[in-house]
Design an enzyme around this catalytic site. Sequence first.
Site, short mmCIF file in Angstrom:
data_model
loop_
_atom_site.label_atom_id
_atom_site.label_comp_id
_atom_site.label_asym_id
_atom_site.label_seq_id
_atom_site.Cartn_x
_atom_site.Cartn_y
_atom_site.Cartn_z
N SER A 92 0.81 -1.21 0.00
CA SER A 92 0.00 0.00 0.00
C SER A 92 0.84 1.27 0.00
O SER A 92 0.33 2.34 -0.33
CB SER A 92 -0.96 0.00 1.20
OG SER A 92 -0.31 -0.45 2.37
N GLU A 93 2.10 1.16 0.38
CA GLU A 93 3.05 2.27 0.25
C GLU A 93 4.46 1.72 0.14
O GLU A 93 4.82 0.75 0.81
CB GLU A 93 3.02 3.22 1.47
CG GLU A 93 1.83 4.13 1.56
CD GLU A 93 1.91 5.05 2.78
OE1 GLU A 93 3.03 5.42 3.20
OE2 GLU A 93 0.85 5.39 3.32
#
Length: 463
Positions: free
Chosen positions: A363-364
Site C-alpha cells: 500500500s506504500e
Amino acid sequence: MKYAFPDNFWWGSASSAPQTEGETLAFGKSATIWDRWFAEQPTRFHHGVGPQHTSTFYQHWKQDIALLKELNHNTFRTSISWARLIPQGRGEVNQEAVKFYNQVFDELHAQGITPFINLFHFDMPMVMQERGGWESRDVVTAYAEYAQTCFELFGDRVKHWFTFNEPVVPVEGGYLYDFHYPNVVDFRRAATVAYHTMLAHSLAVKAYHERHDGGEIGIILNLTPSYPRSQNPADVKAANIADLLFNRSFLDPALRGEYPKELVALLREYDQLPACQPEDKALLASGVVDLLGINYYQPRRIKCRDSQVNPDSPFMPEWFFEAYDMPGRKMNPYRGWEIYEQGIYDILTNLRENYNNPRCYISENGMGVENERRFDENGQIQDEYRIDFVSDHLKWLHKGISEGSNCLGYHMWTFIDNWSWCNAYKNRYGFVSLDLATQKRTIKKSGEWFRETAAKNGFDDQR
C-alpha cells in the site's frame, strides 16, 4: 529479464486527505490536531510550512484524477477527513464534504480507477482530541459512528475500505517519541492509545461486515522487519521484542483477532497493560481483516543493549534493545533511512508462513529526495534513482508472488509531491512534481516509467 505480474494486479499510488486536500479550515471543515499544533508551535514544521499548504486536491481533484488516468492507475488510495465530514466529531454531517467526496469517487469510477478509501490518516479532529483522543473510549465509539456514516454515504461506490493507516505512528509520535501532537512521553498512555485504536478498528470492521455491501475492509500497517545484529541469543531476543512492540502489536489483532501472549506478558511484567473490559476480547476477534495493506520503507536493525537502563528514565521500548547501524548498508541520505529491497519479500514470506497467507497488497513504498530541482532537464525531473528504487523493490515483490504470496498490487507513495507532516516539503516523493508557487503539476521521468509498467503489467530489466 522480464518481470510479469498477475492479471488484474493493482497498479496505483497512495495519498491522504490531510496531506493533499488543503482548505484545512474551509468549506465547513474543523481543525485537526495538525492545525492546532501548527498554531501553537510553527517552528516544529520545516520552513514553517503548515497543514494549510498541501497539494490542493480539494481544488484540483478533476485535474489530478486525469493525471492518475494518464499514469495508468487502475487503483488509487486516499482518505476521508473525519474533521471535514463531521466537523464536531459526532452528529451533523457537512454536506459540502459529502458533495466533494461524491465528486471524487464518481470521477475515479468514470476514469476506470477503483477507489481504495482509508478512514483515518493521523488526522484526529481537535474536538475529539479535547475529549481525550484515542485514550477515550467515547472517542472510539465516535469513530465507529463516523465509519458507519462513511459506509452509508459512499459504500455503493467504495468497495475497498481501510480503518487506519499506520496506526503505530500516532502511538510512537504522539505518546512515546514527541514527533506528533499531543507530544506526550508516557508508555502506559501509548499502550492505551494503541489498544483503543484496535478496538475502534474492530468496531468498524464488525459494522462493515454486518452491512453485506459486497466489498471488503482492511487496515494498512507499516511493517518494518526487525533484523538482529547477529544470531547471538541476546540480539535475537532484542529483535523479537522490537517486532512484538512495533509490528505484531497491530498485525496479530488484525489477522488473528488477538494479541501475542508474549506481548501481553511483557507489558504485564512492567505494569504497562491498558485497562480492558470483558467484552473487548470478542470485539477484537471480530476485527480480522479481509485485506491487509503493507507500507514498507526500511528495515529495523536491532542489537541487545550494551548498557544498563537508567531506572529513573521513562519506561521505553529502548529498555530492551538498541538500534544497530549495519556497516555497508545502502542509505537514502535525505530521509536517513536504509534502502533494503529484500525486506518487502521477507514481509510477504512471514505472512505466508506464519499468518495463513492473507490477501494483501503493498500500500506504500517510496523514496523521498531533497531538492529534486537539481535533476531538472528541459522542464522534467530525471529521477532515475526513483525508477531504480521502485523496480528493485518490485523484483523482490515478484519473487514473493512467484513463491505463492497472496499479494495483489503495488501502490507508490505518492502520486504528486505532497505535504509531509513536520517535514512539510523537505523531501519529495511523487511521480508528479509540484511547483508550490504556481501549483503546476509536471510528470517526472519515474511517472513515465510507471505509466509504461502499469500498461504492460510488468517491466523488462535492461540492466
